[in-house]
Design an enzyme around this catalytic site. Structure first.
Site, PDB file in Angstrom:
ATOM      1  N   HIS A  58       0.822  -1.216   0.000  1.00 51.26           N
ATOM      2  CA  HIS A  58       0.000   0.000   0.000  1.00 51.26           C
ATOM      3  C   HIS A  58       0.855   1.265   0.000  1.00 51.26           C
ATOM      4  CE1 HIS A  58      -4.018   1.775   0.637  1.00 51.26           C
ATOM      5  NE2 HIS A  58      -3.340   2.759   1.226  1.00 51.26           N
ATOM      6  N   ASP A  89       0.217   5.535  -1.096  1.00 52.82           N
ATOM      7  CA  ASP A  89      -0.784   6.531  -1.489  1.00 52.82           C
ATOM      8  C   ASP A  89      -0.225   7.662  -2.349  1.00 52.82           C
ATOM      9  OD1 ASP A  89      -3.557   6.082  -0.411  1.00 52.82           O
ATOM     10  OD2 ASP A  89      -2.425   5.716   1.415  1.00 52.82           O
ATOM     11  N   GLU A 130      -8.892   1.384  -2.552  1.00 43.34           N
ATOM     12  CA  GLU A 130      -8.988   1.426  -1.083  1.00 43.34           C
ATOM     13  C   GLU A 130     -10.345   1.976  -0.654  1.00 43.34           C
ATOM     14  OE1 GLU A 130      -6.453   2.841   2.828  1.00 43.34           O
ATOM     15  OE2 GLU A 130      -6.347   4.043   1.012  1.00 43.34           O
ATOM     16  N   HIS A 180     -13.181   1.707   3.724  1.00 47.22           N
ATOM     17  CA  HIS A 180     -12.150   2.585   4.261  1.00 47.22           C
ATOM     18  C   HIS A 180     -12.616   2.925   5.670  1.00 47.22           C
ATOM     19  CE1 HIS A 180      -9.611   6.276   4.732  1.00 47.22           C
ATOM     20  NE2 HIS A 180      -8.723   5.362   4.372  1.00 47.22           N
ATOM     21  N   HIS A 208      -8.970  -2.074   7.424  1.00 47.78           N
ATOM     22  CA  HIS A 208     -10.066  -1.101   7.609  1.00 47.78           C
ATOM     23  C   HIS A 208     -11.429  -1.711   7.926  1.00 47.78           C
ATOM     24  CE1 HIS A 208      -8.141   2.784   6.665  1.00 47.78           C
ATOM     25  NE2 HIS A 208      -7.416   2.129   5.781  1.00 47.78           N
ATOM     26  N   HIS A 261      -2.270  -3.196   4.633  1.00 48.58           N
ATOM     27  CA  HIS A 261      -1.488  -2.283   5.475  1.00 48.58           C
ATOM     28  C   HIS A 261      -2.061  -2.257   6.889  1.00 48.58           C
ATOM     29  CE1 HIS A 261      -4.732   0.071   3.733  1.00 48.58           C
ATOM     30  NE2 HIS A 261      -4.454   1.151   4.425  1.00 48.58           N
ATOM     31  N   ASP A 305       2.339   2.020   3.846  1.00 50.14           N
ATOM     32  CA  ASP A 305       1.367   3.113   3.901  1.00 50.14           C
ATOM     33  C   ASP A 305       2.021   4.470   3.679  1.00 50.14           C
ATOM     34  OD1 ASP A 305      -1.185   4.125   4.023  1.00 50.14           O
ATOM     35  OD2 ASP A 305      -1.517   3.717   6.144  1.00 50.14           O
TER      36      ASP A 305
END
Length: 418
Positions: A45, A47, A148, A175, A221, A242, A311
């Site tokens: 993961h 971003d 995600e 999420h 999540h 993650h 992450d």
């Protein structure tokens, strides 16, 4: 004179000791880099695509990833970090739910594709376990996509399938918001009510369809109830892209020991998150704290379920010594220093994820001739909202008419009685 000799002797001893420690640490790092040259580091993961949205509104032509310094991730950092493969996150915030989540997610998928096209010498788009190894042999970073948040598919199996065709290879079921078919982790925190006691019937439908497609199911999540239900339903192994170990840091985003054991039974993977708040449950952390999560997962469920899920570019606080993607080899060196064998390190680096990915692909391939796409939509009353039309739901209009009729009837009765 004697004091001076003693002082020099002490200094010499300290210097020799320091050299010995430095040499030992250098040896661990040398060994770490060698292992990373033989087995791809696959991170679950990152971003960066969201940072491209936030900082540049996805105007990639205005960005140079060779010189970008406002992110945890750029091309020089990727090369220094020996990043063999990356699941780039196609993330859009929860406030897009019931609005423009699908469009914004498609734009995040698009920016990953364009990133690979703009920097072909660094990135190779990947959609399979075979692609990962092909990119690694070419000394490129295999670039995969994970969506995600289940809100990104707007409760539509057709949208899920379309995203798969565009190269999406995992879906994080929620999420930090509950969807019309799955509870998110905040329910376990007690800050939100449970709406589905885990998964709704449509949520269970979706798990079966993801198995048929060959899409990895990501349980980062979600609530513990969702974790357990998916582990019971899914034919294929699952991932936590993650998340870290709950017993080490009791944050509800982390994975409790009983679930770690079920992940082992399912032959899945938990990819350790580097966010300080999930590592130490505090604002600060060190590399050794991250390694504690690796050690704990290994102790509880074995080395075969461990991976990396840093992450980066999705968090605000990172451990000292892990400030950006270039620093990931420091974790590998720390594991070696703790006595992890070369085979154990290679398992965590990438071999575990490759095994999981191949197993998911095998389940998909086994269904090619026996399973057809699921085209039963989510019930309209579970998704009705002002931004959604009811086209195709033949009973939705009737339901609306009946509701209106009932309202008129009640009003008539009230008028006659007054």
């Amino acid at each position: 004179m004697r004091f001076e000799k003693d002082f020099k002797a002490v200094c010499l001893a300290l210097w020799i000791s320091s050299c010995a420690i430095t040499t030992a640490e250098d040896l661990y790092m040398t060994r770490a880099l060698k292992l990373m040259s033989e087995t791809p580091l696959i991170d679950g993961h990152n971003d960066l695509p969201w940072q491209l949205r936030k900082q540049f509104n996805n105007e990639l032509n205005k960005v140079d990833l060779n010189t970008l310094e406002t992110t945890h991730t750029n091309i020089p950092k990727i090369k220094d970090g020996r990043l063999g493969a990356q699941f780039w996150s196609a993330y859009v915030p929860c406030d897009t739910q019931y609005k423009d989540a699908v469009r914004q997610t498609l734009e995040q998928i698009d920016v990953v594709h364009r990133m690979c096209q703009k920097y072909p010498e660094t990135f190779m788009f990947a959609a399979s376990s075979e692609d990962i190894m092909k990119a690694f042999s070419m000394k490129k970073t295999a670039s995969l996509i994970g969506v995600e948040g289940g809100h990104s598919i707007d409760s539509s199996l057709g949208t899920l399938r379309t995203m798969y065709q565009l190269g999406v290879r995992y879906l994080t079921l929620t999420h930090s918001c509950t969807t019309p078919w799955a509870d998110n982790w905040r329910v376990d925190e007690g800050t939100e009510p449970s709406e589905h006691n885990g998964l709704s019937p449509f949520g269970k439908q979706l798990i079966v369809e993801m198995n048929r497609l060959g899409m990895l199911i990501d349980l980062a999540h979600v609530t513990v109830a969702v974790m357990n239900q998916v582990l019971d339903i899914s034919e294929a192994p699952v991932i936590f892209s993650h998340s870290s170990a709950y017993s080490v840091c009791q944050h509800k985003r982390n994975v409790p020991d009983d679930v770690l054991k079920k992940v082992k039974e399912k032959k899945g993977i938990v990819m350790v998150n580097f966010y300080n708040d999930y590592v130490t449950c505090s604002k600060t952390a060190k590399i050794s704290d991250v390694a504690d999560h690796f050690d704990h997962i290994k102790k509880v469920a074995g080395v075969d379920i461990i991976g990396f899920g840093g992450d980066y570019d999705g968090v605000t606080r990172l451990p000292e010594g892990l400030e950006d993607v270039s620093k990931v080899p420091n974790v590998v060196a720390e594991l070696l220093r703790r006595g992890w064998t070369d085979l154990e390190v290679k398992a965590a680096l990438g071999n575990n994820l490759l095994r999981v990915f191949r197993a998911v692909e095998a389940v998909r391939d086994s269904k090619v001739h026996s399973a057809i796409p699921d085209d039963v939509p989510i019930p309209y009353n579970e998704v009705v909202n002002p931004c959604r039309t009811s086209y195709g739901y033949h009973n939705a209009g009737a339901a609306h008419s009946l509701s209106t009729l009932a309202l008129l009837l009640a009003l008539t009765i009230w008028l006659l009685s007054h």
